[in-house]
Design a protein around this motif. Structure first.
Motif, short mmCIF file in Angstrom:
data_model
loop_
_atom_site.label_atom_id
_atom_site.label_comp_id
_atom_site.label_asym_id
_atom_site.label_seq_id
_atom_site.Cartn_x
_atom_site.Cartn_y
_atom_site.Cartn_z
N SER A 460 -29.30 10.36 -26.95
CA SER A 460 -28.07 9.76 -27.47
C SER A 460 -28.31 8.31 -27.89
O SER A 460 -27.63 7.80 -28.76
CB SER A 460 -26.97 9.84 -26.43
OG SER A 460 -27.41 9.37 -25.18
N LEU A 464 -26.82 8.11 -31.25
CA LEU A 464 -25.43 7.64 -31.19
C LEU A 464 -25.30 6.17 -30.81
O LEU A 464 -24.22 5.61 -30.86
CB LEU A 464 -24.64 8.49 -30.19
CG LEU A 464 -24.62 9.99 -30.47
CD1 LEU A 464 -23.91 10.72 -29.36
CD2 LEU A 464 -23.93 10.28 -31.79
N VAL A 467 -24.09 2.01 -26.76
CA VAL A 467 -22.87 2.18 -25.97
C VAL A 467 -22.77 3.62 -25.46
O VAL A 467 -22.53 3.86 -24.27
CB VAL A 467 -21.62 1.81 -26.80
CG1 VAL A 467 -20.36 2.18 -26.04
CG2 VAL A 467 -21.64 0.33 -27.12
N ALA A 468 -23.02 4.59 -26.37
CA ALA A 468 -22.95 6.00 -25.98
C ALA A 468 -23.96 6.29 -24.88
O ALA A 468 -23.66 6.98 -23.90
CB ALA A 468 -23.21 6.88 -27.18
N ARG A 471 -22.87 4.80 -21.60
CA ARG A 471 -21.72 5.56 -21.12
C ARG A 471 -22.23 6.84 -20.44
O ARG A 471 -21.82 7.20 -19.35
CB ARG A 471 -20.82 5.90 -22.29
CG ARG A 471 -19.49 6.52 -21.89
CD ARG A 471 -18.74 6.99 -23.11
NE ARG A 471 -18.46 5.91 -24.05
CZ ARG A 471 -18.49 6.06 -25.38
NH1 ARG A 471 -18.83 7.22 -25.91
NH2 ARG A 471 -18.22 5.05 -26.16
N ASP A 472 -23.16 7.54 -21.11
CA ASP A 472 -23.73 8.76 -20.52
C ASP A 472 -24.44 8.45 -19.21
O ASP A 472 -24.35 9.20 -18.25
CB ASP A 472 -24.72 9.42 -21.49
CG ASP A 472 -24.00 10.12 -22.62
OD1 ASP A 472 -22.82 10.46 -22.44
OD2 ASP A 472 -24.61 10.32 -23.69
N PHE A 487 -17.53 -0.76 -17.40
CA PHE A 487 -18.46 -0.98 -18.50
C PHE A 487 -17.70 -1.71 -19.61
O PHE A 487 -16.74 -1.18 -20.15
CB PHE A 487 -19.01 0.36 -18.98
CG PHE A 487 -19.90 0.26 -20.20
CD1 PHE A 487 -20.70 -0.85 -20.41
CD2 PHE A 487 -19.94 1.30 -21.13
CE1 PHE A 487 -21.53 -0.94 -21.52
CE2 PHE A 487 -20.76 1.21 -22.24
CZ PHE A 487 -21.55 0.10 -22.43
N GLN A 488 -18.11 -2.94 -19.87
CA GLN A 488 -17.47 -3.70 -20.95
C GLN A 488 -18.51 -4.02 -22.01
O GLN A 488 -19.63 -4.38 -21.68
CB GLN A 488 -16.89 -5.02 -20.41
CG GLN A 488 -15.87 -4.81 -19.31
CD GLN A 488 -15.20 -6.12 -18.93
OE1 GLN A 488 -15.28 -7.11 -19.63
NE2 GLN A 488 -14.53 -6.10 -17.79
N HIS A 489 -18.11 -3.87 -23.27
CA HIS A 489 -19.05 -4.24 -24.34
C HIS A 489 -18.29 -4.89 -25.48
O HIS A 489 -17.18 -4.48 -25.82
CB HIS A 489 -19.84 -3.03 -24.81
CG HIS A 489 -18.99 -1.85 -25.17
ND1 HIS A 489 -18.48 -1.67 -26.41
CD2 HIS A 489 -18.55 -0.81 -24.40
CE1 HIS A 489 -17.76 -0.55 -26.43
NE2 HIS A 489 -17.78 -0.01 -25.22
N TYR A 490 -18.91 -5.90 -26.04
CA TYR A 490 -18.26 -6.67 -27.09
C TYR A 490 -19.21 -6.88 -28.25
O TYR A 490 -20.35 -7.28 -28.05
CB TYR A 490 -17.79 -8.03 -26.55
CG TYR A 490 -16.91 -7.87 -25.33
CD1 TYR A 490 -15.57 -7.53 -25.48
CD2 TYR A 490 -17.43 -8.01 -24.05
CE1 TYR A 490 -14.77 -7.35 -24.37
CE2 TYR A 490 -16.64 -7.83 -22.94
CZ TYR A 490 -15.31 -7.51 -23.10
OH TYR A 490 -14.53 -7.32 -22.01
N GLN A 527 -21.87 -5.40 -18.40
CA GLN A 527 -21.26 -6.07 -19.53
C GLN A 527 -22.30 -6.37 -20.60
O GLN A 527 -23.32 -6.99 -20.31
CB GLN A 527 -20.64 -7.36 -19.01
CG GLN A 527 -19.60 -7.95 -19.89
CD GLN A 527 -18.86 -9.04 -19.13
OE1 GLN A 527 -18.19 -8.78 -18.14
NE2 GLN A 527 -19.03 -10.26 -19.57
#
Lengths: 589, 216
Positions: A460, A464, A467-468, A471-472, A487-490, A527
Motif C-alpha cells: 500500500s 496508495l 498515509v494509507a 493507517r494499515d 494518527f495526525q497528518h498534515y 504525527q
C-alpha cells in the motif's frame, strides 16, 4: 633563473618521452606488423599450413601486446584450429596457454581455467614437466584472482613439487615470489619473509636483474607486514632502482607499500607523496570508470565542510608563517640597534629557537590537515556503505515481497480453488476430517504468505501512499491492551519520493514498535507534518519513559539512527522516568 | 445468464476460476484479460455484466480501472479479487465504485455466492475483509486538519511549548527551559501551526486561548 630554465627543459623532455617509448616498444619484444604480414604472405604462397598456424599465433601475441584484444583472440583461435587440423599438439597447447593468458587478462577466468585444465591433462599425459609446472602456476594465479587462497597454494605447491625434480631456477624464483605474496595475504609474516629471501638469493645467484627487483619487492612487503618499516623502505628503495621502466605494475606495488611503510613511521609527507604516485599509476592501470566511481565517492559528501576545515587550518598555517617573518625583521633591527656582540649572540640563539618552534608548528598543522583528510575519507566511505546497505536491503525486501505475492500467493490461491471445488465433484468429501484440515491449512498458508510479504514491504505504501500505509500499520496491530493510537497528518496530499516515504514508514514502524513493546503507554500519538522544506515525524507516548543518557544502543535505536542519518535528518528524543517519551525527527526535503 | 470478464495477471489462477465457473449453468465467462488496459478493449467488444477484477493488475491497477469505469454511469458490477487484506485497499476500491471485495483464497461456494450477491445489486465481502473494515472503524483515530468543531489532540510536548509561546517567551528561552535545541522548538511550532491551521504565532495564541488549550 637557471633553475627555472632547467625545470622547463625537464618538463619538455618528459613530454617527449612517452612518444619515443611507444614507438620503440613492439620491435623490442615482437615482430613488427609488416614483418608478420610478410611471413603470412610467404606461408600462404607456399601453402605451408604449419607456418600459417605459427604466424597466426605471432599475430595473436602482437595484438595482445598492442592491446587489440579482439583481434588477438581471433588470431589465437585461427592458430588453434590449424594446429588441431595438422595434429601438432605441442604447439596447440602452447597457443592455448597464450589464449588462457589473454582470458585471464580480460577477467574471463572461467575460460582461462578450462584451457589450463585441458593443458594440465595433456602435459601430464606427455610427461612435460616444465610446461606442467608453468600451467599449474598460471592456474594458481586464477584462484588468486578469485581470492580462493587455499586453491592458490594447492596449485603453487603442485608446481613446486614438479620443479623439485626439474630444478628450473627461474621457475623456482617465480614460484617463491608468488608464494611469498600469498603468505602475505594470509598474514603469515615469517613464512612470507623466508620465501622472499630465498627468491632473492636465487635471483642474485643467476644475476637476473628483473627477478632481483621482484624479489626485493617481496622482501620489502614481508618486512612491512612484520612491522619493520625501516627495513621495508630500504628493500623497496633497492627494488625501485632495479625495476625496469616498463614495469608499471611493479612500480605501483612498490609505491603502495612505500606509502604504508612511511605512514607507519609517521612521516606523512613522504607517505602522501607515495600515495600520489600510487594513485597516478593505478589510474593508468585501472579502468577509467572504476576510477570515476572512486573519485565521485570521495567528492560527494560533505566536501564543502571538508574544504572549510582545510582552509581554516591553512589560514592558521599562513598566519604562523607571517609571524615568523615579522619576528625575523624585528630581531635583525634589534641587532643593529644594540651592536653588542653578546646581546647579538643571545638574540641569534633566540631567533633560531623561535624559528624551529614555528617550523614545528607548521609541521603539526600540516599533519593535522592530512589526518583531517584521512578521517573525512573514512567517514565518507562509512556513509556510502551505509547508504548502499539500506538501499540494498529495501530493494531485496521489495523483490522478495513481490515474488511471494506474484508466484507463491497466486499458486496457493489456485490450489485452494481447485481443492475446494472437489466438494462439488465428490459428494461427501467435505465430511472427511483430512479434507477439512487441508482446506483450513491452505487458508492459513495464504494468510502467512500475505503477512510475510506485507512485513517485507507494504504494497500500500507504493500504491496508495504513506498515509494509507501508516493507517494499515496501525489497524494491523494486535494490541491486547487496547491502546489508543492517534494518527495526525498534515500536508501529505502530495506524494513523497519513494525512498523518503519508505524510510519515513520504517521510522514510524520502529518507533511505534518500541513504544508498544517497552513503554506501557495508554495513548500513543503519531504525527506526520510536511512543511515547505522539511518533513517532521513525531511519536509521543504517555508511558514509563526512560533515562535518555543511560539508554544503551539496542538494535532498534541503531536502526533509527542510521535511517535518520540516511535522510540527513535530525533526531531529538525527550524522555523522563514516568513522564512518557517524545521523539521528534526532522528531515530536510 | 451472467456474463463475466476475468481480469487477473496470474494466468493459472484466472484459468482455475474459469474452469470452476464453466460448470455453472447460469454463468458464462465471456473473456479473460491480464492487465488493466485490456479490460477496456474487452468492454468495447463484448456485453459484460460483472468483472472479477484483481486489485494488483499491471499497466493500470484495479483501483484505476474502477476510477475510469465509474466516471460514466454504467450498470457493470465490479467484484474486486485480491491478495491484500488491507483496509486501505478495500476502502480505496469501494470508494471508487466496486460492489464487493473477496480474497484470493476464496473457495468455490463463496465465489459463486459473492457473484450472485453482487449481480443482485448488493455488496459482498469475504468474512476476513469484513473484520478488517470493522477494525479500521474501531481504531480510526485519524485527523488531518482542524475545524472549528474539532481541534486535533495536542501532544504533551507541544502543549508545553504552546504554553511558553503564549507567555511570550522567545524561541531561545523555550529551548533553554525545556532542554531542547532551537531546531526542535521550531519543529514543534511548525507542527502546532499546521494542526491548528494558524498562519502565525499570533493566530496560534488566539486559537489556544479560544479553545482553552492551555492551563493558565
Amino acid at each position: 633563473m637557471l633553475n627555472r630554465f632547467l625545470q622547463t627543459f625537464k618538463i619538455f623532455f618528459l613530454l617527449l618521452l612517452p612518444c619515443s617509448a611507444v614507438a620503440s616498444m613492439p620491435s623490442d619484444t615482437l615482430y613488427s606488423y609488416q614483418q608478420l604480414m610478410q611471413f603470412f604472405v610467404d606461408a600462404k604462397a607456399n601453402s605451408d599450413v604449419w607456418r600459417t598456424a605459427e604466424v597466426h599465433k605471432d599475430f595473436g601475441d602482437y595484438y595482445f601486446q598492442t592491446n587489440n584484444y579482439d583481434n588477438s583472440f581471433k588470431s589465437y583461435k585461427k592458430s588453434i584450429d590449424l594446429f588441431e587440423k595438422i595434429g601438432d599438439s605441442t604447439n596447440l597447447y602452447q597457443v592455448k596457454l597464450s589464449l588462457a593468458k589473454l582470458y585471464t587478462f580480460q577477467d574471463l577466468d572461467d575460460g582461462a581455467e578450462r584451457l589450463l585444465q585441458e593443458a594440465v591433462q595433456y602435459y601430464n599425459r606427455e610427461n612435460k614437466g616444465v610446461e606442467l609446472a608453468r600451467a599449474y602456476l598460471d592456474l594458481s594465479r586464477i584462484y588468486l584472482d578469485r581470492q580462493d587462497f587455499k586453491k592458490e597454494i594447492l596449485y603453487l605447491n603442485k608446481s613446486v613439487n614438479i620443479n623439485r625434480i626439474l630444478k628450473d631456477t627461474l621457475l623456482d624464483i617465480t614460484i617463491s615470489i608468488e608464494k611469498s605474496n600469498s603468505y602475505i595475504r594470509l598474514g603469515e609474516e615469517n613464512k612470507a619473509l623466508g620465501t622472499a629471501e630465498k627468491a632473492l638469493s636465487m635471483s642474485r645467484e643467476i644475476k637476473n636483474i628483473d627477478f632481483i627487483a621482484r624479489s626485493l619487492l617481496a622482501v620489502g612487503n614481508a618486512y612491512q607486514l612484520k612491522k619493520n618499516p625501516q627495513l621495508a623502505i630500504e628493500y623497496l628503495r633497492q627494488s625501485h632502482q632495479l625495476t625496469a621502466p616498463t614495469e608499471a605494475q611493479q612500480f605501483r606495488d612498490i609505491y603502495k607499500t612505500m606509502a604504508a611503510a612511511h605512514a607507519a613511521q609517521e612521516s606523512y609527507d613522504s607517505a602522501y607523496a607515495y600515495v600520489n604516485k600510487f594513485v597516478i599509476l593505478n589510474d593508468s592501470l585501472q579502468n577509467a570508470d572504476q576510477l570515476e566511481t572512486a573519485n565521485r565517492l570521495s567528492r560527494q559528501y560533505e566536501s564543502q565542510k571538508k574544504d572549510e576545515k582545510i582552509q581554516e587550518l591553512s589560514q592558521e598555517k599562513s598566519s604562523a608563517e607571517f609571524s615568523v617573518r615579522k619576528q625575523r625583521n624585528l630581531l635583525i633591527s634589534a641587532l643593529i640597534g644594540f651592536l653588542a656582540i653578546l646581546a647579538g649572540t643571545y638574540f641569534i640563539i633566540r631567533f633560531f629557537q623561535k624559528q624551529i618552534s614555528t617550523r614545528e608548528l607548521i609541521n603539526r598543522q600540516n599533519e593535522k590537515i592530512n589526518k583531517q583528510k584521512i578521517t573525512e575519507l573514512e567517514n565518507n566511505m562509512k556513509i556510502e556503505s551505509m547508504h548502499a546497505m539500506i538501499e540494498g536491503q529495501e530493494a531485496e525486501r521489495e523483490r522478495v515481497a513481490k515474488d511471494l505475492h506474484d508466484s507463491l500467493g497466486g499458486l496457493l490461491s489456485t490450489v485452494k480453488l481447485q481443492f475446494d471445488s472437489l466438494e462439488n465433484k465428490m459428494e461427501g468429501v467435505s465430511k472427511f476430517k483430512n479434507y477439512q484440515n487441508a482446506n483450513r491449512l491452505l487458508d492459513t498458508a495464504c494468510q502467512e504468505v500475505r503477512d510475510i510479504a506485507r512485513n517485507m514491504q507494504p504494497s500500500s505504501l507504493l500504491n496508495l501512499g504513506l498515509v494509507a500505509a501508516v493507517r494499515d500499520l496501525i489497524n494491523r496491530i494486535d494490541d491486547p491492551d487496547q491502546r489508543t493510537i492517534d494518527f495526525q497528518h498534515y500536508g501529505l496530499e502530495t506524494k513523497l519520493e519513494n525512498t523518503v516515504a519508505l524510510t519515513v514508514y520504517r521510522l514510524v514502524q520502529e518507533l511505534l514498535n518500541n513504544s508498544i513493546k517497552h513503554s506501557k503507554a495508554k495513548e500513543i500519538l503519531i504525527q506526520l507534518t510536511r512543511e515547505q522544506s522539511e518533513f517532521i515525524i513525531m511519536v509521543e507516548d504517555d508511558g514509563v519513559g526512560f533515562d535518555v543518557e543511560g539508554v544503551e544502543k539496542g538494535m532498534g535505536t541503531e536502526n533509527i539512527l542510521s535511517r535518520v542519518n540516511y535522510l540527513k535528518g535530525d533526531l531529538s528524543v525527550h524522555s523522563e522516568k514516568g513522564k512518557g517519551t517524545t521523539t521528534l525527527i526532522t528531515v530536510p526535503l | 445468464m451472467i456474463k463475466i470478464l476475468i481480469a487477473d495477471d496470474h494466468t493459472m489462477f484466472a484459468d482455475g476460476i474459469e474452469s470452476i465457473l464453466a460448470e455453472e449453468a447460469d454463468i458464462e465467462v465471456v473473456g479473460k484479460c491480464y492487465d488493466g488496459e485490456a479490460v477496456f478493449t474487452e468492454l468495447a467488444e463484448k456485453e459484460i455484466d460483472l468483472i472479477l477484477l484483481d486489485v494488483n493488475l499491471p499497466k493500470m491497477n484495479g483501483i484505476e480501472v474502477c476510477k475510469k469505469l465509474f466516471k460514466e454511469k454504467t450498470d457493470i458490477k465490479v467484484l474486486a479479487l485480491s491478495m491484500f487484506n488491507e483496509e486501505s485497499y478495500v476502502t480505496e476500491i469501494l470508494n471508487n465504485g466496486a460492489q464487493g471485495y473477496i480474497l484470493k483464497n476464496t473457495g468455490r461456494t463463496e465465489l459463486l455466492k459473492s457473484i450472485h450477491t453482487v449481480v443482485e445489486g448488493q455488496s459482498y465481502f469475504s468474512p476476513a475483509v469484513t473484520q478488517t473494515i470493522m477494525k479500521g472503524l474501531v481504531k480510526g483515530n485519524e485527523t488531518s486538519k482542524a475545524t472549528n468543531l474539532n481541534i486535533p489532540k495536542i501532544s504533551r510536548r507541544e502543549k508545553e511549548v504552546l504554553q511558553l509561546i503564549v507567555k511570550e517567551h522567545t524561541t531561545q528561552e523555550i529551548a533553554d527551559q525545556l532542554f531542547i535545541s532551537l531546531k526542535t522548538v521550531e519543529s514543534h511550532r511548525a507542527n502546532l501551526l499546521a494542526k491548528l491551521s494558524a498562519r502565525n504565532t499570533a493566530g496560534l495564541v488566539r486559537i489556544a486561548m479560544e479553545n482553552n488549550l492551555i492551563d493558565v
